[in-house]
Design an enzyme around this catalytic site. Structure first.
Site, PDB file in Angstrom:
ATOM      1  N   TYR A 124      38.088  40.475  31.316  1.00 26.41           N
ATOM      2  CA  TYR A 124      36.682  40.835  31.198  1.00 26.41           C
ATOM      3  C   TYR A 124      36.325  41.338  29.808  1.00 26.41           C
ATOM      4  O   TYR A 124      35.151  41.373  29.446  1.00 26.41           O
ATOM      5  CB  TYR A 124      36.304  41.848  32.278  1.00 26.41           C
ATOM      6  CG  TYR A 124      36.498  41.257  33.652  1.00 26.41           C
ATOM      7  CD1 TYR A 124      35.649  40.256  34.118  1.00 26.41           C
ATOM      8  CD2 TYR A 124      37.564  41.646  34.458  1.00 26.41           C
ATOM      9  CE1 TYR A 124      35.853  39.667  35.355  1.00 26.41           C
ATOM     10  CE2 TYR A 124      37.770  41.066  35.699  1.00 26.41           C
ATOM     11  CZ  TYR A 124      36.909  40.076  36.139  1.00 26.41           C
ATOM     12  OH  TYR A 124      37.120  39.490  37.350  1.00 26.41           O
TER      13      TYR A 124
ATOM     14  N   LYS B  99      44.690  42.848  48.724  1.00 28.64           N
ATOM     15  CA  LYS B  99      45.846  41.971  48.818  1.00 28.64           C
ATOM     16  C   LYS B  99      47.088  42.770  49.208  1.00 28.64           C
ATOM     17  O   LYS B  99      47.286  43.894  48.752  1.00 28.64           O
ATOM     18  CB  LYS B  99      46.080  41.271  47.485  1.00 28.64           C
ATOM     19  CG  LYS B  99      45.057  40.191  47.166  1.00 28.64           C
ATOM     20  CD  LYS B  99      45.421  39.457  45.885  1.00 28.64           C
ATOM     21  CE  LYS B  99      44.465  38.309  45.616  1.00 28.64           C
ATOM     22  NZ  LYS B  99      44.805  37.582  44.373  1.00 28.64           N
TER      23      LYS B  99
ATOM     24  N   HIS C 271      33.016  35.160  44.714  1.00 23.35           N
ATOM     25  CA  HIS C 271      33.835  35.768  43.673  1.00 23.35           C
ATOM     26  C   HIS C 271      33.051  35.954  42.376  1.00 23.35           C
ATOM     27  O   HIS C 271      33.421  36.803  41.549  1.00 23.35           O
ATOM     28  CB  HIS C 271      35.082  34.913  43.415  1.00 23.35           C
ATOM     29  CG  HIS C 271      36.308  35.716  43.141  1.00 23.35           C
ATOM     30  ND1 HIS C 271      36.886  36.556  44.080  1.00 23.35           N
ATOM     31  CD2 HIS C 271      37.068  35.835  42.025  1.00 23.35           C
ATOM     32  CE1 HIS C 271      37.945  37.135  43.554  1.00 23.35           C
ATOM     33  NE2 HIS C 271      38.077  36.728  42.303  1.00 23.35           N
TER      34      HIS C 271
ATOM     35  N   HIS D  22      43.442  45.516  40.887  1.00 21.28           N
ATOM     36  CA  HIS D  22      44.401  44.703  40.153  1.00 21.28           C
ATOM     37  C   HIS D  22      45.708  45.467  39.971  1.00 21.28           C
ATOM     38  O   HIS D  22      45.690  46.639  39.581  1.00 21.28           O
ATOM     39  CB  HIS D  22      43.856  44.335  38.766  1.00 21.28           C
ATOM     40  CG  HIS D  22      42.776  43.318  38.793  1.00 21.28           C
ATOM     41  ND1 HIS D  22      41.895  43.123  37.744  1.00 21.28           N
ATOM     42  CD2 HIS D  22      42.418  42.408  39.747  1.00 21.28           C
ATOM     43  CE1 HIS D  22      41.050  42.146  38.047  1.00 21.28           C
ATOM     44  NE2 HIS D  22      41.344  41.704  39.246  1.00 21.28           N
TER      45      HIS D  22
ATOM     46  N   ARG E  93      36.436  41.477  46.803  1.00 21.37           N
ATOM     47  CA  ARG E  93      36.794  40.096  47.146  1.00 21.37           C
ATOM     48  C   ARG E  93      36.068  39.758  48.451  1.00 21.37           C
ATOM     49  O   ARG E  93      35.767  40.643  49.254  1.00 21.37           O
ATOM     50  CB  ARG E  93      38.296  39.960  47.354  1.00 21.37           C
ATOM     51  CG  ARG E  93      39.153  40.315  46.142  1.00 21.37           C
ATOM     52  CD  ARG E  93      40.632  40.197  46.483  1.00 21.37           C
ATOM     53  NE  ARG E  93      41.492  40.498  45.332  1.00 21.37           N
ATOM     54  CZ  ARG E  93      42.026  41.687  45.082  1.00 21.37           C
ATOM     55  NH1 ARG E  93      41.796  42.706  45.904  1.00 21.37           N
ATOM     56  NH2 ARG E  93      42.794  41.864  44.021  1.00 21.37           N
TER      57      ARG E  93
ATOM     58  N   ARG F 258      31.966  39.443  42.061  1.00 24.77           N
ATOM     59  CA  ARG F 258      33.060  40.338  41.645  1.00 24.77           C
ATOM     60  C   ARG F 258      33.253  40.250  40.127  1.00 24.77           C
ATOM     61  O   ARG F 258      33.396  41.271  39.457  1.00 24.77           O
ATOM     62  CB  ARG F 258      34.333  39.930  42.390  1.00 24.77           C
ATOM     63  CG  ARG F 258      35.586  40.710  42.015  1.00 24.77           C
ATOM     64  CD  ARG F 258      36.695  40.308  42.997  1.00 24.77           C
ATOM     65  NE  ARG F 258      38.030  40.661  42.570  1.00 24.77           N
ATOM     66  CZ  ARG F 258      38.615  41.841  42.802  1.00 24.77           C
ATOM     67  NH1 ARG F 258      37.946  42.777  43.441  1.00 24.77           N
ATOM     68  NH2 ARG F 258      39.852  42.066  42.409  1.00 24.77           N
TER      69      ARG F 258
END
Length: 297
Positions: free
Chosen positions: A278, A171, A243, A269, A147, A246
């Site tokens: 994806y 995150k 992004h 994630h 990110r 990514r």
């Protein structure tokens, strides 16, 4: 209780008890501020909002032309606010309990193909210190699937290039180890050992990898502008952002047959469901191949 004090207390709750990132705090506060802008002129206090009034609020923000994604995100922030109100102030009636977010289709992210990525990176002017930095930066961004916040927050003390790993803070301040490839390592070492070493660096910024001319960490906005300028220079018509690199990293891994769980770990994630997007990108690619080359298509 008035809105000003409720929002201020909510901010402290997010920072101290939830320990979420500064960007998440800002997003949640913006969401609740929108509700305040709707409720305050109507004399509605934060602990007296009803489900019916929330429905009116959602209709109100819909009138501004916000997408379903934006509306769902705002509602998510407000749900977090009323969870806080229930925990901290014993609010009995949670007005968000029966409110459903707008139905969302799963959006397939835009990606760059390998030729487009090579063209963007090849357009960097390596005759300047900033160009050498930018090449290292984009190699790391694409090579590790970071990110943009993780990229600008990357620290020298978290580079383990001898064993080909970097430690990333994602995150919720969660750390993960991400493999780093030979191209990214090569250009990162050139930047750190031949360019960055000659900069005048602010003492408090000494551990950050990517610095601007003033010796401070690059901002997310600056990374976005660098990528936008490269896209313009190469004539790339796609609308891209940091992004996008990514998304491209993940989709190229999936196209190559990488295990989805491994991709999930590298991206940081929490849920495999997020990573599964994806596989849809991959199916789009396969569909384009069959429609282009199969005689019955």
């Amino acid at each position: 209780m008035d809105w000003k004090h409720a929002i201020n207390d909510f901010k402290h709750y997010l920072q101290l008890e939830r320990a979420v990132s500064a960007n998440t705090v800002e997003a949640y506060l913006n969401d609740v501020t929108k509700l305040c802008q709707f409720a305050e002129p109507r004399g509605i206090l934060p602990d007296a909002v009803t489900a019916s009034q929330l429905q009116d609020f959602l209709a109100w923000i819909n009138g501004f032309g916000l997408s379903a994604y934006s509306q769902a995100r705002i509602l998510s922030g407000i749900k977090t606010f009323y969870l806080f109100m229930s925990l901290e102030y014993g609010l009995i009636e949670n007005p968000t309990a029966l409110i459903q977010a707008p139905r969302l289709g799963r959006k397939i992210p835009d990606v760059l193909n390998i030729v487009e990525i090579d063209r963007l990176i090849a357009a960097i002017d390596l005759s300047t210190p900033e160009g050498i930095r930018n090449k290292a930066m984009l190699e790391v961004l694409y090579g590790c699937g970071l990110r943009v916040s993780e990229l600008v927050g990357l620290k020298l003390s978290n580079l383990f290039l001898d064993i080909e790993f970097i430690k990333v803070t994602g995150k919720g301040n969660k750390e993960r180890l991400v493999p780093i490839g030979s191209q990214a390592i090569k250009h990162l070492r050139i930047y750190v050992e031949e360019v960055r070493i000659h900069q005048k660096i602010k003492a408090e910024c000494a551990d950050f990898v990517f610095l601007n001319r003033r010796g401070s960490p690059l901002t997310r906005v600056m990374v976005f502008l660098i990528i936008k300028e490269l896209a313009n220079a190469t004539g790339l018509k796609k609308k891209i952002s940091p992004h996008t690199f990514r998304h491209s990293f993940a989709s190229h891994l999936v196209e190559g047959g990488a295990d989805l769980r491994a991709v999930q770990e590298m991206l940081g994630h929490e849920s495999i469901t997020t990573t599964e997007i994806y596989t849809h990108v991959d199916r789009d690619y396969l569909y384009s191949v069959i429609t282009q080359y199969h005689p019955r298509s």
